[in-house]
Design a protein around this motif. Sequence first.
Motif, PDB file in Angstrom:
ATOM      1  N   TYR A  94      66.070   5.168   9.284  1.00  0.00           N
ATOM      2  CA  TYR A  94      66.951   5.383  10.433  1.00  0.00           C
ATOM      3  C   TYR A  94      66.929   4.216  11.419  1.00  0.00           C
ATOM      4  O   TYR A  94      67.720   4.201  12.367  1.00  0.00           O
ATOM      5  N   GLN A 107      74.241  12.936  19.191  1.00  0.00           N
ATOM      6  CA  GLN A 107      74.361  13.060  17.736  1.00  0.00           C
ATOM      7  C   GLN A 107      73.355  12.163  17.027  1.00  0.00           C
ATOM      8  O   GLN A 107      72.738  12.567  16.032  1.00  0.00           O
ATOM      9  N   GLU A 145      70.440  13.291  14.514  1.00  0.00           N
ATOM     10  CA  GLU A 145      70.334  12.713  13.174  1.00  0.00           C
ATOM     11  C   GLU A 145      68.942  12.147  12.921  1.00  0.00           C
ATOM     12  O   GLU A 145      68.327  12.392  11.880  1.00  0.00           O
ATOM     13  N   THR A 146      68.432  11.374  13.875  1.00  0.00           N
ATOM     14  CA  THR A 146      67.158  10.690  13.667  1.00  0.00           C
ATOM     15  C   THR A 146      65.948  11.552  14.003  1.00  0.00           C
ATOM     16  O   THR A 146      64.817  11.099  13.824  1.00  0.00           O
ATOM     17  N   ILE A 202      74.668  18.026  14.125  1.00  0.00           N
ATOM     18  CA  ILE A 202      75.296  16.767  13.713  1.00  0.00           C
ATOM     19  C   ILE A 202      76.795  16.956  13.500  1.00  0.00           C
ATOM     20  O   ILE A 202      77.619  16.181  13.991  1.00  0.00           O
ATOM     21  N   ASP A 246      77.307  16.526   4.683  1.00  0.00           N
ATOM     22  CA  ASP A 246      77.863  15.180   4.743  1.00  0.00           C
ATOM     23  C   ASP A 246      79.387  15.237   4.675  1.00  0.00           C
ATOM     24  O   ASP A 246      80.086  14.517   5.395  1.00  0.00           O
ATOM     25  N   THR A 282      80.727  16.508   7.993  1.00  0.00           N
ATOM     26  CA  THR A 282      80.697  15.447   8.996  1.00  0.00           C
ATOM     27  C   THR A 282      81.845  14.470   8.780  1.00  0.00           C
ATOM     28  O   THR A 282      82.538  14.070   9.730  1.00  0.00           O
TER      29      THR A 282
END
Length: 508
Positions: free
Chosen positions: A178, A221, A225-226, A245, A294, A297
Amino acid sequence: MTRTPLAFLIALVLAALAAGASTAQPHLMLNDAPLRICPAAAGHVPDFTAPDCADIPLRNLDPQGRELWVRTGFDWDGALWPQDRPIGLFVFGKASSEVWLNGLRLGANGAPGADAATEQPGRMDAVFYVPRDALRAGSNELVLHMSAHHGLLHLGWPIHMIRFDRYQPPTALISAAYAPSLITLGIFVLGFVFFAVMAIRSSDREGSALVSVLSLIAGCQLLAETSRGLIAYPYPVHDVRLVLIVGFTALFGLTLLAYLLHRFSGLGPGARLLRVICLAALLVPALWLGQGFDAKTLNAFLLTALAGIAGCALWAWQGKPGARPHLAVLGGLTATALLFPDAFVDRYFYQAIAGLLLFLFVQQAIALVHERRARRLEATRADRLEIALSQARQKDHPVQIELVSAGRTDYIATDRIAQLKAAGDYVEVHFENGQTSLYTGSLTGLEASLPPTFLRVHRSHIVNTGFVSALERDASGVGRLILTNGMDVPISRRILPKVRTALAEAAE
């Protein structure tokens, strides 16, 4: 204007590739090894040759809502890691697990169970220390006992990775992946703070506030995510992270559309809000039908970006200033997402968003400069109008000021006064006919009572612009005014440009 953010985006992508190359380490991945799974046996390792067992790839390994056992074999040549480097077995996925290597129990992540009451949720990402003598040169056997009864969602790919690597915290292994995205966090924070301040100080409060909110959403976001590389959270939290996310992506897109509508549409707040709500309604089925988070998103980004492209194309056709650069940048990002969907979502999403935000920062800053220029021009026009009105009033109804001298008070029409000059504790008043009178008071005190046709050109001189016949400037840069009564008045070098402008406005 479009080159700067696109160049920055390219630089971020190259940095991401460099970071990915630098963090690569030797490891033994078991994702491609065939797995044998069996339903749970009563507290012991089952017979993996039983007919109710099956061979599957790791991608199809799904312990959600059930308890199962997994066995896989792999070969090791004994030379992958130096002798002084500890080895770990990493199990990344939505499950509680218990692990054996060649019959040696390595440990447990939570406690697998037959149901939610008997299961203790483990961490989403776990590492088990592997004694070097537990690994054998040649064939090895790995057995896992797994279950996942506490999830909020049913994921299509719940177990992400099983591999041997150098022993380290799982968050360290994930955060390295990341790292390229985290470098964009500073851009998001800076954008949020700067445009939040501009939303308070500038007249375009809505535009600056929307860019600030876009930066805040992108930062939130990115943190969602991280977070997997920052916090070793229990696996049920992973479902919440995925929802956040997707939600932040959709919210970013809707806010971006709101900004574009504000910037170009010319519609009122209610009409703009209605269009954003309509797009939000279209997003619901698109997100619902997406296979995997995914895909959800990507759908959220593409649908909102396409709506923005359609709007920018219309506004560019209508000749709205700034619409074409917005169309070019949104079109480039959308084309990249369509051509390389997996790489875009997995690797370069935040670099792309950072590039988009940098472009919006520049565009909004340009808009604010134009706005300030327009406000200055409007103020100048207002000053000109005030002078013109004052001159008209002077002709019809001259303003009278009160002047005191030796106990006597005189009321003098200002249209008779050509100049006022400071003389210690007194003021010399020079009239149009050349006569001069001395009165008690200060130049600053009288200045407030004079109409706008009077201009202070020096700390000791105020002139009536209606009596100015010429403005001269000598070689040293010092200026002087020539009055119609034959007098000349010095002008401070510091304010000479302002005097020139004021006289030009008074003459118009």
